[in-house]
Design an enzyme around this catalytic site. Structure first.
Site, PDB file in Angstrom:
ATOM      1  N   SER A  27       4.903  -0.041   5.120  1.00  0.00           N
ATOM      2  CA  SER A  27       4.971   0.084   3.929  1.00  0.00           C
ATOM      3  C   SER A  27       5.549   1.283   3.279  1.00  0.00           C
ATOM      4  O   SER A  27       5.488   1.549   1.933  1.00  0.00           O
ATOM      5  CB  SER A  27       3.933  -0.423   2.938  1.00  0.00           C
ATOM      6  OG  SER A  27       2.663   0.203   3.337  1.00  0.00           O
TER       7      SER A  27
ATOM      8  N   HIS B 153       0.959  -1.205   0.148  1.00  0.00           N
ATOM      9  CA  HIS B 153       0.080  -0.104   0.053  1.00  0.00           C
ATOM     10  C   HIS B 153       0.888   1.365  -0.111  1.00  0.00           C
ATOM     11  O   HIS B 153       0.867   2.194   0.961  1.00  0.00           O
ATOM     12  CB  HIS B 153      -0.928   0.078   1.162  1.00  0.00           C
ATOM     13  CG  HIS B 153      -2.172  -0.931   1.160  1.00  0.00           C
ATOM     14  ND1 HIS B 153      -2.691  -1.534   2.217  1.00  0.00           N
ATOM     15  CD2 HIS B 153      -2.645  -1.566  -0.094  1.00  0.00           C
ATOM     16  CE1 HIS B 153      -3.629  -2.395   1.758  1.00  0.00           C
ATOM     17  NE2 HIS B 153      -3.758  -2.481   0.446  1.00  0.00           N
TER      18      HIS B 153
ATOM     19  N   CYS C 190       0.951  -8.495  14.885  1.00  0.00           N
ATOM     20  CA  CYS C 190       2.313  -8.314  14.595  1.00  0.00           C
ATOM     21  C   CYS C 190       3.157  -7.704  15.238  1.00  0.00           C
ATOM     22  O   CYS C 190       2.837  -6.549  15.879  1.00  0.00           O
ATOM     23  CB  CYS C 190       2.172  -7.841  13.131  1.00  0.00           C
ATOM     24  SG  CYS C 190       3.947  -7.056  12.665  1.00  0.00           S
TER      25      CYS C 190
ATOM     26  N   CYS D  17       3.082 -12.875   4.271  1.00  0.00           N
ATOM     27  CA  CYS D  17       3.981 -12.726   5.318  1.00  0.00           C
ATOM     28  C   CYS D  17       3.740 -14.046   6.456  1.00  0.00           C
ATOM     29  O   CYS D  17       2.611 -14.259   6.865  1.00  0.00           O
ATOM     30  CB  CYS D  17       3.604 -11.513   6.183  1.00  0.00           C
ATOM     31  SG  CYS D  17       4.363 -11.143   7.648  1.00  0.00           S
TER      32      CYS D  17
ATOM     33  N   GLU E 158      -6.321  -8.898   3.796  1.00  0.00           N
ATOM     34  CA  GLU E 158      -5.881  -9.796   4.949  1.00  0.00           C
ATOM     35  C   GLU E 158      -6.822 -10.614   5.571  1.00  0.00           C
ATOM     36  O   GLU E 158      -6.914 -11.720   5.731  1.00  0.00           O
ATOM     37  CB  GLU E 158      -4.973  -9.288   5.900  1.00  0.00           C
ATOM     38  CG  GLU E 158      -4.313  -9.998   6.985  1.00  0.00           C
ATOM     39  CD  GLU E 158      -3.797  -9.774   8.319  1.00  0.00           C
ATOM     40  OE1 GLU E 158      -3.034  -8.830   8.101  1.00  0.00           O
ATOM     41  OE2 GLU E 158      -4.111  -9.898   9.504  1.00  0.00           O
TER      42      GLU E 158
HETATM   43  S1  SF4 Z   1       3.043  -5.445   9.147  1.00  0.00           S
HETATM   44 FE1  SF4 Z   1       3.583  -7.190  10.355  1.00  0.00          FE
HETATM   45  S2  SF4 Z   1       2.111  -8.810   9.616  1.00  0.00           S
HETATM   46 FE2  SF4 Z   1       2.257  -7.054   7.918  1.00  0.00          FE
HETATM   47  S3  SF4 Z   1       3.515  -7.688   6.460  1.00  0.00           S
HETATM   48 FE3  SF4 Z   1       4.551  -6.612   7.928  1.00  0.00          FE
HETATM   49  S4  SF4 Z   1       5.633  -8.026   9.249  1.00  0.00           S
HETATM   50 FE4  SF4 Z   1       3.830  -9.024   8.408  1.00  0.00          FE
END
Ligand code: SF4
Length: 305
Positions: free
Chosen positions: A279, A41, A207, A101, A131
């Site tokens: 991101s 994103h 996470c 992930c 997700e």
């Molecule tokens: S925020 Fe956490 S759960 Fe999401 S992709 Fe990154 S490491 Fe994985």
């Protein structure tokens, strides 16, 4: 003006892994390389990868049926996909590169385990987030998704049968405030449910990287008079960071890039914290830092970030 960059900035491990797999696929593929939906994103990163040849597939299964995919590599992004979508892609001749992930995979496995053990599954999160869509796909839609206590009460009002065993997981990136308020809500807002329940099982699917960013965000907001959260407009973990900071009463701006910052938007702030979503590239954080420093000196660029 004091400008502090958070310790936890730059891509999270899941995003780094997805981008590495995308680069490897682009370097080795003989045919087309797609990602199912934007790979992360963040529009800038998506554009850079598009420049290297990565095309974006629509996420809807009916749209995928219309696109020739034989021999193409399709990258499954870090959010994961429902098994039905994976099957469809493979039936259409695509080779999957699974960048789901590992933390998201853990949430998918937790959901399947709870449903398999007979728990009524609750997923704390946003039903439209990819997700969560993927998690639901792994349990055949056999779950309730709730994002606030209002939805919880509504579920209780219309539920068709008694519930003896509740299983709980969360979207990996939900904010702790939402998580806590839903747990409170289960006990306080629908006390009849607690009387009915024999068992409640919570599997922690949050996470760790996200939690570290959220904890740091809260502290930074208390210690600053302006917080700048950098990230894609459609990034939910960036939005959660913004919400967490805003709850402290500290003025909080969310920007996608440095160009959105102006002297007016900074105002009289003298202690500014800069945070980034999972991101958001470290380069965007550096640019925001430089822009803030430039604005604080009335327009002359700082020596280095
Ligand atoms: S925020 Fe956490 S759960 Fe999401 S992709 Fe990154 S490491 Fe994985």
């Amino acid at each position: 003006m004091e400008i502090k960059i958070a310790r936890y900035v730059g891509f999270c491990p899941g995003v780094r892994r997805a981008l590495r797999l995308a680069d490897e696929a682009l370097a080795s593929a003989e045919g087309k390389v797609f990602s199912l939906g934007p790979i992360i994103h963040n529009p800038r990163v998506v554009e850079e990868l598009r420049g290297k040849g990565l095309e974006i597939l629509p996420e809807e299964e009916h749209a995928l049926r219309e696109i020739p995919l034989k021999g193409a590599l399709v990258i499954v992004r870090s959010h994961g996909i429902p098994p039905s979508t994976a099957r469809l892609l493979q039936e259409r001749g695509a080779l999957l590169v699974d960048a789901t992930c590992p933390t998201v995979k853990k949430a998918q496995r937790a959901a399947m385990r709870l449903v398999g053990e007979g728990y009524r599954l609750f997923v704390i999160g946003d039903a439209k987030h990819p997700e969560v869509v993927a998690i639901l796909g792994h349990v055949g839609g056999n779950a309730e998704v709730i994002k606030d206590t209002q939805e919880l009460k509504e579920w209780w009002r219309v539920r068709a049968e008694k519930v003896r065993k509740v299983g709980l997981i969360a979207q990996t990136t939900v904010d702790l405030l939402m998580f806590r308020s839903l747990l409170d809500g289960l006990i306080n807002d629908v006390p009849e449910l607690m009387r009915e329940l024999g068992e409640m099982k919570l599997i922690n699917t949050l996470c760790r990287n996200t939690l570290a960013r959220q904890t740091e965000a809260l502290k930074a907001a208390f210690e600053s008079d302006l917080v700048v959260v950098v990230g894609g407009r459609n990034s939910s973990n960036t939005e959660f960071l913004r919400k967490i900071c805003a709850t402290t009463g500290t003025r909080t701006l969310k920007v996608e890039c440095a160009e959105e910052l102006t002297a007016d938007s900074i105002g009289e702030a003298s202690r500014i914290a800069v945070l980034g979503g999972a991101s958001t590239p470290a380069s965007s954080i550096d640019e925001v830092y430089r822009k803030l420093a430039e604005l604080s000196t009335g327009g002359s660029a700082p020596a280095d970030a």
